[in-house]
Design a protein around this motif. Structure first.
Motif, PDB file in Angstrom:
ATOM      1  N   VAL A   1     -13.669   4.380   4.692  1.00  0.00           N
ATOM      2  CA  VAL A   1     -11.835   3.336   4.888  1.00  0.00           C
ATOM      3  C   VAL A   1     -12.153   2.145   5.514  1.00  0.00           C
ATOM      4  O   VAL A   1     -11.430   0.717   5.633  1.00  0.00           O
ATOM      5  CB  VAL A   1     -10.717   4.433   4.683  1.00  0.00           C
ATOM      6  CG1 VAL A   1      -9.682   3.748   4.408  1.00  0.00           C
ATOM      7  CG2 VAL A   1     -11.203   5.442   3.135  1.00  0.00           C
TER       8      VAL A   1
ATOM      9  N   SER B   1      -5.615   1.733   7.319  1.00  0.00           N
ATOM     10  CA  SER B   1      -6.879   2.514   7.260  1.00  0.00           C
ATOM     11  C   SER B   1      -6.426   3.907   6.545  1.00  0.00           C
ATOM     12  O   SER B   1      -6.430   4.934   5.529  1.00  0.00           O
ATOM     13  CB  SER B   1      -7.435   2.971   8.297  1.00  0.00           C
ATOM     14  OG  SER B   1      -9.025   1.937   8.551  1.00  0.00           O
TER      15      SER B   1
ATOM     16  N   VAL C   1     -11.504  -1.608   5.414  1.00  0.00           N
ATOM     17  CA  VAL C   1     -10.521  -2.029   5.977  1.00  0.00           C
ATOM     18  C   VAL C   1     -10.663  -3.678   6.741  1.00  0.00           C
ATOM     19  O   VAL C   1     -10.257  -4.439   6.202  1.00  0.00           O
ATOM     20  CB  VAL C   1      -9.158  -1.772   6.332  1.00  0.00           C
ATOM     21  CG1 VAL C   1      -8.248  -2.429   7.031  1.00  0.00           C
ATOM     22  CG2 VAL C   1      -8.381  -0.295   5.155  1.00  0.00           C
TER      23      VAL C   1
ATOM     24  N   LEU D   1       0.686  -1.219  -0.046  1.00  0.00           N
ATOM     25  CA  LEU D   1      -0.459  -0.054   0.147  1.00  0.00           C
ATOM     26  C   LEU D   1       0.976   1.557  -0.267  1.00  0.00           C
ATOM     27  O   LEU D   1       0.207   2.220  -0.771  1.00  0.00           O
ATOM     28  CB  LEU D   1      -1.113   0.448   0.805  1.00  0.00           C
ATOM     29  CG  LEU D   1      -2.647  -0.590   1.191  1.00  0.00           C
ATOM     30  CD1 LEU D   1      -2.862  -0.745   2.282  1.00  0.00           C
ATOM     31  CD2 LEU D   1      -2.639  -0.711   0.128  1.00  0.00           C
TER      32      LEU D   1
ATOM     33  N   ALA E   1      -4.759   3.300   2.804  1.00  0.00           N
ATOM     34  CA  ALA E   1      -5.835   3.295   1.843  1.00  0.00           C
ATOM     35  C   ALA E   1      -6.499   4.957   1.912  1.00  0.00           C
ATOM     36  O   ALA E   1      -7.477   5.268   0.663  1.00  0.00           O
ATOM     37  CB  ALA E   1      -6.472   2.719   2.602  1.00  0.00           C
TER      38      ALA E   1
END
Length: 353
Positions: free
Chosen positions: A285, A304, A289, A25, A307
């Protein structure tokens, strides 16, 4: 193999691969930000973007083969914009995750609880009525004060109406949000008409006014408040079990909830001060998650944040390319996406309702 074990298998595999997931990520965020700098009304190749950024970071051995105009677009206009977008996205996602824990309500987020409206009211008062009486920190401080004030009003209203359960706390937040939004509209009406257009556009949410000089404030809020939230991941796990269970684990639930509200107000105030009202990031979000890695906040919080940062940078890219050369307010995009997500969430949870 049972259906339950089949479903849990992929999730357990992801849990064990958390370091790789976080690294993935983080790389995706870096790539998205680099792409976000390259796109817009004037497209700039990715290799040029990288060279411009590298040259400003002091990396040697790069030949300056780009124009001064492209240098200005990349470094002075788009780079602070995507950094601010990532910062705001991470902040709002952390706020949503924290509020959903301490209220034990998966619908909690800074927008629905009225915190964003309070922050916007404080910022409007600063921009239209008091002026920059405290210098560059005036708008962030007023936004924080508004966010904190609205949080206090939500808690007081919930107690006054005996709305102790989490669901009615959300209703108190919605009611206070309507009231504070009306006060914000009144503040705009009574303000300088010449500045009204700018303030109204700002309230729709956007990153177009980002500057390097602005970034230290939301970054400092994210670092300080985010560190507090990360260090209390176990406490957030305890709060999801209820106040009585949290107390038996040695946590003062009421005091921790109050501290969390203050931290969330500070993060929301810093976000709203520099981006306007951007809704539903804090709602969407954490849900996404948790659906991937489960409800353990030691995993939910870092994922979180990453993202949320990616989501807002992507939304800002969409805002710049939908109706070029104009920028669509980013709050419109997140509002549309969040509204659709909210409807899907209610349909998915209809049995629980």
């Amino acid at each position: 193999m049972s259906h339950r074990n089949f479903v849990r298998g992929p999730r357990h595999a992801l849990i064990h691969a958390m370091p790789l997931l976080i690294a993935g990520l983080a790389l995706a965020l870096g790539g998205t930000m680099l792409f976000g700098v390259s796109v817009g009304s004037t497209g700039i190749p990715l290799d040029v973007v990288w060279k411009v950024v590298a040259s400003h970071l002091g990396i040697e051995g790069i030949e300056a083969s780009w124009s001064a105009g492209r240098d200005n677009i990349v470094w002075e206009v788009r780079a602070p914009r995507v950094i601010l977008g990532a910062t705001i996205g991470a902040s709002l996602a952390l706020v949503g995750a924290a509020l959903q824990s301490v209220t034990r309500n998966t619908l909690a987020d800074p927008h629905l609880l009225g915190i964003s409206s309070g922050a916007a009211l404080g910022a409007i008062v600063a921009m239209l009525h008091t002026g920059m009486i405290l210098g560059a920190v005036t708008v962030p401080l007023f936004a924080f004060a508004g966010a904190l004030g609205s949080t206090a009003l939500v808690i007081a209203t919930a107690r006054f109406t005996h709305s102790a359960d989490a669901g009615r706390l959300i209703l108190s937040g919605v009611a206070i949000s309507f009231v504070i939004s009306s006060l914000g509209s009144l503040a705009i009406l009574l303000g300088d008409p010449r500045a009204t257009h700018t303030v109204v556009f700002w309230m729709l949410g956007g990153l177009g006014l980002a500057q390097w000089s602005h970034l230290p404030y939301p970054l400092a809020a994210l670092f300080g408040c985010g560190l507090y939230i990360f260090l209390n991941a176990r406490n957030f796990n305890a709060m999801t079990l209820g106040d009585e269970s949290a107390t038996t684990l040695g946590l003062n639930a009421g005091r921790f909830r109050l501290a969390t509200f203050v931290v969330c107000a500070l993060l929301t105030g810093a976000a709203v001060a520099f981006s306007g009202i951007i809704s539903f990031v804090g709602l969407m979000v954490p849900h996404i998650v948790r659906g991937v890695v489960g409800g353990d906040y030691r995993r939910v919080l870092p994922l979180s944040a990453l993202a949320g940062a990616i989501l807002l940078v992507v939304a800002d890219i969409a805002a710049r390319i939908i109706i070029p050369p104009q920028d669509m307010p980013i709050g419109i995009i997140t509002g549309l996406a969040g509204g659709i997500f909210f409807i899907g969430l209610m349909r998915g949870n209809r049995s629980a309702g």
